[in-house]
Design a protein around this motif. Structure first.
Motif, PDB file in Angstrom:
ATOM      1  N   ARG A 129      -9.418   1.056  -4.232  1.00 34.30           N
ATOM      2  CA  ARG A 129      -8.716   1.777  -4.646  1.00 34.30           C
ATOM      3  C   ARG A 129      -8.965   3.135  -4.726  1.00 34.30           C
ATOM      4  O   ARG A 129      -9.378   3.609  -3.607  1.00 34.30           O
ATOM      5  N   GLU A 138      -7.349   7.036 -10.618  1.00 34.77           N
ATOM      6  CA  GLU A 138      -7.237   6.161  -9.503  1.00 34.77           C
ATOM      7  C   GLU A 138      -6.559   5.031  -9.504  1.00 34.77           C
ATOM      8  O   GLU A 138      -5.489   4.837 -11.052  1.00 34.77           O
ATOM      9  N   GLU A 139      -5.729   4.697  -8.403  1.00 33.13           N
ATOM     10  CA  GLU A 139      -4.314   3.675  -8.719  1.00 33.13           C
ATOM     11  C   GLU A 139      -4.556   2.075  -8.381  1.00 33.13           C
ATOM     12  O   GLU A 139      -5.683   2.729  -6.552  1.00 33.13           O
ATOM     13  N   ALA A 140      -5.008   1.559  -7.914  1.00 32.92           N
ATOM     14  CA  ALA A 140      -4.984  -0.208  -7.221  1.00 32.92           C
ATOM     15  C   ALA A 140      -4.719  -0.213  -6.447  1.00 32.92           C
ATOM     16  O   ALA A 140      -3.016   0.299  -6.493  1.00 32.92           O
TER      17      ALA A 140
END
Ligand code: ATP
Ligand code: MG
Length: 350
Positions: A129, A138-140
């Motif tokens: 992430r 957060e972003e994957a």
């Protein structure tokens, strides 16, 4: 350059064949990989090939040279930022990690990554992430990381400049590129390919190229060939067209080697041109031990080719048209080979 715009990976030495096999194996795995090797050995070329041969080939290949970006910009370069995150962040910016989503992120010169960034990168590798600068959450991401370095990372770890945990995380699969001087036969092969068709090179120039140690590896050889082609006359490279440090290696064999008794019946005994010292070869195992005491140089395709042509010409009483037919090549090609090898008149000695 091939039609698809990719540079083929040249080399037929054992070292390169081993590398190719490892490349195939590593490409199919999803693990992080570390490519190491001296400057100019082809780390970037191999990184691209790792991507192209991987299941991610249709995804993006995104390079980032960690050594070429100012410290303060690395984080937003890698992770991106949101508009307003800091002075100057006037728009959202997508970072390289996110750009590489579904593909490969190539971290070149990873040894130059500052320690605080190493911590953040380790987190990405563990969590999969990212947190763009100024983003709320957060972003994957789904990226494969391939890293390269010309530094000895173990040494960097010992010196406290590289985090040990990150080192083990990226060094799951490692590929070490051999220096060009350790790739038997490849120097000559690469020289010929870089020269291209319609170019010839004198024997002493080729020998000097072969004897030089090429600290800058393939890149340096390529540059030397380019330069020689600019200086050369009539599409023929001579020793004078080579960089001085390379030309200095001209003819050490011919001038200093002790003449050696050639194996009986060997075509090399028949040369009228300056005779290359016969090299010991894996093929002549019988004679190898006797010869290797005097000559400790590996065989050269070049010498075998010349010997074979001389042989056939003799058999054909110097008739070049017939010799070309026996050799299975066009007559014009035979002429080029004769010139390249400095073979002038090969009638049988009576
Ligand atoms: N095996 C090879 N066959 C053909 N070309 C090669 C080969 N290896 C390297 N090259 C060429 O040599 C040059 C240098 O290669 P590359 O940039 O991949 O090296 P590098 O190891 O990343 O160098 P550096 O450490 O200086 O960054 C490039 O032009 C590349 O195409
Ligand atoms: Mg590079």
């Amino acid at each position: 350059m091939r039609r698809d715009g990719k540079t083929p990976i040249l080399g037929q030495s054992r070292a390169m064949e081993t590398l190719r096999a490892m490349l195939r194996a590593i490409a199919s795995s999803a693990s992080t990989a570390l490519i190491s090797g001296e400057s100019g050995t082809g780390k970037e070329l191999i990184a691209q090939a790792l991507h192209d041969q991987s299941p991610r080939a249709n995804g993006p290949f995104v390079p980032l040279n960690c050594g070429a970006i100012p410290r303060e910009l690395i984080e937003s370069e890698l992770f991106g930022h949101r508009k307003g995150a800091f002075t100057g962040a006037v728009t959202n910016r997508v970072g390289r990690i996110e750009l590489a989503n579904g593909g490969t992120l190539f971290l070149d010169e990873i040894g130059d990554l500052p320690l605080d960034m190493q911590v953040k990168l380790l987190r990405v590798l563990q969590e999969r992430r990212i947190l763009p600068v100024g983003a709320p959450s957060e972003e994957a991401v789904d990226v494969r990381i391939v890293a390269a370095t010309h530094k000895d990372l173990e040494e960097e770890v010992r010196a406290g400049r590289f985090r040990e945990d990150l080192y083990y995380r990226i060094n799951v699969m490692s590929l070490e590129l051999p220096p060009l001087r350790k790739r038997d036969g490849d120097i000559v092969l690469l020289t010929r390919v870089f020269l291209g068709r319609d170019w010839t090179i004198s024997e002493d120039a080729l020998r000097a190229i072969e004897a030089y140690h090429w600290p800058g590896n393939v890149r340096q050889l390529k540059n030397a060939v380019d330069r020689a082609q600019i200086l050369a006359n009539n599409n023929h490279i001579t020793i004078d067209d080579l960089p001085l440090e390379v030309a200095d290696h001209a003819e050490p064999l011919l001038t200093h080697a002790t003449p050696v008794q050639t194996p009986a019946g060997s075509a090399t005994t028949a040369f009228s041109a300056p005779t290359p010292v016969p090299r010991t070869t894996g093929v002549f195992t019988g004679e190898a031990s006797a010869l290797s005491a005097a000559v400790s140089v590996s065989p050269r395709l070049e010498d075998l080719e010349k010997a074979h042509i001389v042989d056939i010409l003799r058999q054909q009483n110097g008739n070049k048209a017939r010799a070309a037919r026996v050799l299975g090549i066009h007559r014009r090609k035979l002429y080029r080979l004769l010139e390249r090898h400095g073979i002038h008149d090969e009638r049988p000695a009576v």
